[in-house]
Design a protein around this motif. Sequence first.
Motif, short mmCIF file in Angstrom:
data_model
loop_
_atom_site.label_atom_id
_atom_site.label_comp_id
_atom_site.label_asym_id
_atom_site.label_seq_id
_atom_site.Cartn_x
_atom_site.Cartn_y
_atom_site.Cartn_z
N LYS A 80 -41.59 58.93 -4.45
CA LYS A 80 -40.73 57.77 -4.73
C LYS A 80 -39.56 58.20 -5.61
N ARG A 81 -38.66 57.27 -5.80
CA ARG A 81 -37.46 57.59 -6.58
C ARG A 81 -37.52 56.87 -7.93
N PHE A 122 -41.82 62.55 -8.63
CA PHE A 122 -40.86 61.57 -8.08
C PHE A 122 -39.50 62.25 -8.05
N ASP A 188 -39.52 49.89 -1.16
CA ASP A 188 -40.76 50.67 -1.06
C ASP A 188 -40.60 52.10 -1.57
N GLU A 189 -39.36 52.56 -1.58
CA GLU A 189 -39.12 53.95 -1.97
C GLU A 189 -38.91 54.12 -3.47
N LEU A 191 -39.69 53.81 -7.47
CA LEU A 191 -40.72 53.72 -8.50
C LEU A 191 -40.31 52.73 -9.59
N CYS A 374 -37.38 46.36 -7.93
CA CYS A 374 -38.30 47.32 -8.56
C CYS A 374 -38.48 46.97 -10.03
#
Lengths: 421, 421
Positions: A80-81, A122, A188-189, A191, A374
């Motif tokens: 994740k990012r 990440f 979804d990508e 964090l 997020c």
Amino acid sequence: MTTLNPDLANTHAARALLRCKTLSAISQMQGGIHREYLSKEHQACNKIVGQWMNDADMQTWQDEVGNLWGSLRSSNPNAKRLIIGSHLDTVPNAGAYDGILGVMLAIELAALAKQLNLDLPFHLDVVGFCDEEGTRFATTLIGSKALANEFNPSWLAITDTQGMSMRQAMLDFGLQPDDFAKAALNPDEILAYWEAHIEQGPVLESVDQALGVVTAIAGAKRAMITLTGHSGHAGTTPMNLRQDSVTAAAELVIAIEKLANDCKNGEVATVGQVHVRPGATNVIAGKTTISLDARAQSDNDLADLISNIESTAEKIAKQRNLTIQWQWTHAAEAVQCDSYIQALFSQACTLNQENSPFLASGAGHDAMAIAPICPIGMLFIRSPGGISHHPAEAVIDEDVTKALNVMFSALVLQANKSSKD
Amino acid sequence: MTTLNPDLANTHAARALLRCKTLSAISQMQGGIHREYLSKEHQACNKIVGQWMNDADMQTWQDEVGNLWGSLRSSNPNAKRLIIGSHLDTVPNAGAYDGILGVMLAIELAALAKQLNLDLPFHLDVVGFCDEEGTRFATTLIGSKALANEFNPSWLAITDTQGMSMRQAMLDFGLQPDDFAKAALNPDEILAYWEAHIEQGPVLESVDQALGVVTAIAGAKRAMITLTGHSGHAGTTPMNLRQDSVTAAAELVIAIEKLANDCKNGEVATVGQVHVRPGATNVIAGKTTISLDARAQSDNDLADLISNIESTAEKIAKQRNLTIQWQWTHAAEAVQCDSYIQALFSQACTLNQENSPFLASGAGHDAMAIAPICPIGMLFIRSPGGISHHPAEAVIDEDVTKALNVMFSALVLQANKSSKD
């Protein structure tokens, strides 16, 4: 290794500060700092900051609305990012740190992660937002809203004071305006989003602390309130026959102050404008308009405060035989910072022997716009004198080092946690 | 014969009103009434009013500063002079009655005295003052001050908004500016000065009376009060860390209102101007300036009120950690109306089945300037809506008839008294 070697911290913090100074020179204003969305200076700034990102071994790109990105890729391509950043644009006659410092600290974090060979689970993505201040077009947070898929295509038709549309300015900048949706991120990508920012207020200074963990970004409502009574001769109208809009407005101002003071969760309310008509020394004023700016950490608190102000105002107007009109001009919901990130920042403070007072942000930030997609967290850095949006805006060098230490520890703690998840 | 035949009263009151209307047309302003000192319209007005004086068998002349005079001579050449009048100049976009009506009523009194063959033991001198409003040059009451030998030669250098000096304007008008002192009256020759004037306030209307006897012309003091605190961000500055000049000013405005309300002798205090800097919705204002206009019937009352306002303001500033500055811009002493003339007007009211409420004048009048050289008395005529200095300024026809009746009775009573003295 959850804390930085002091020399390393000092060196990198000093470079972040130096780079804030360097960017100060990229200004569209003589004798002061001003860098607005889609200006030549925006382009020049993205170029040099992109270079600094490259120097930290980051992949860089500019997205479809003009945000600058740098990514320190994880060894896990499906990671994740974790996005860390702030904005690179400024108000006219700005200080050197509002927004900018947060981006520079993020780059130093990436540089340190690279240099110390941190194996991050990440991608560490640094973002320099293109427009937080909204000084060119009549909207704010353009860059961060685009990430949250909240870029409104109707904005493209807005013109600046020179008559240039946002669409044309984007074209001139080398962007494809109709591609704005491609700047949106896939939730979804992601964090989380972290942002370090100067406080722009006096709270940390008043409690003698360098850093603070942000609990929420306050919601705000704004109105213009007009009280209409009756003009009259200041000499010939007895006190008991007056319908004075100035005294009514004064009673309301005091009531607003008291209602905000009586709140328990740091609510604030401000009257910053007063317009009196006709506005002559020897005339009882028939009409007075005041501005109201009210903010609270939670929407319920704000609604309660506004409701109390409204009912008190109606009471004052009725008692004084005046009419009252409300023109609501702005409303923004409160945004809560993620409780896990608050705890993480607080723990990182402890690791660095720093206190971690919690405080709300009364000002808006890019994190507000990111929150829908997020978890967000913000770390505030003390603002000497509470000053921002002014050449006298400052930071204490040592505070910046502390911020870098805490951000680094938080990064390591997050990496440890993400590895276990 | 101490009261007028009703038909005669109606006819003469109607003519006074008609003449106010006629003079309304002599205006330097399109679509409104404006007649300022030393204008062509001043000249035209003096000419036609002088003609009306001649029609009433009065000797007429213009004095050295431009006041118009008419005199109905007593059979006793050594008699004193009873001066009755008001002013013929107007503010811009004025009403038809402020000042003018008092002059027109005085002419009708002279006409009636002549017509009814009253054997007056004083010269009945009607004066139409040239500048009460002071709208052309930065000073007021020029005409009446000249009578009291208070014409200040430094005024001759004052220029109007077109850059024309008073000296030049007097020359163009046909006056010899350096002869101003010749307009001064010998106090030994004057019996009294009487003036009928619209109230310009709501008091008589509020007590449903046509006429009122003036007790005093209020003294006034004016100041600009500046409160200086500290500007700050409306969102990021907690309520307890503010030095807000708007809330401090609001507290002062309310205190000023309360202090005036608590006074016993009709004192009034007004804040008609509020200037807030920087004056933005989202900025706590560092500096707020308010105007203060305070008036009272006696100088002691005014001093007490001002002193209370000052100490309260200092207290508010201190409590809120602000600084305060006072700029006093105007001071005028209160002027008492002669108690014998008050009793005379009251008796004249009784003779005409009129009530005679006593009230103070909150506005300034020519009588103020005359007071140093002779006893003064004023009769107020109800102002519908309390309106003056506005096209909507009005009088009730019947009130004007009542005023003429009362002035006539007062004239006869005074004549009887003067004959016995």
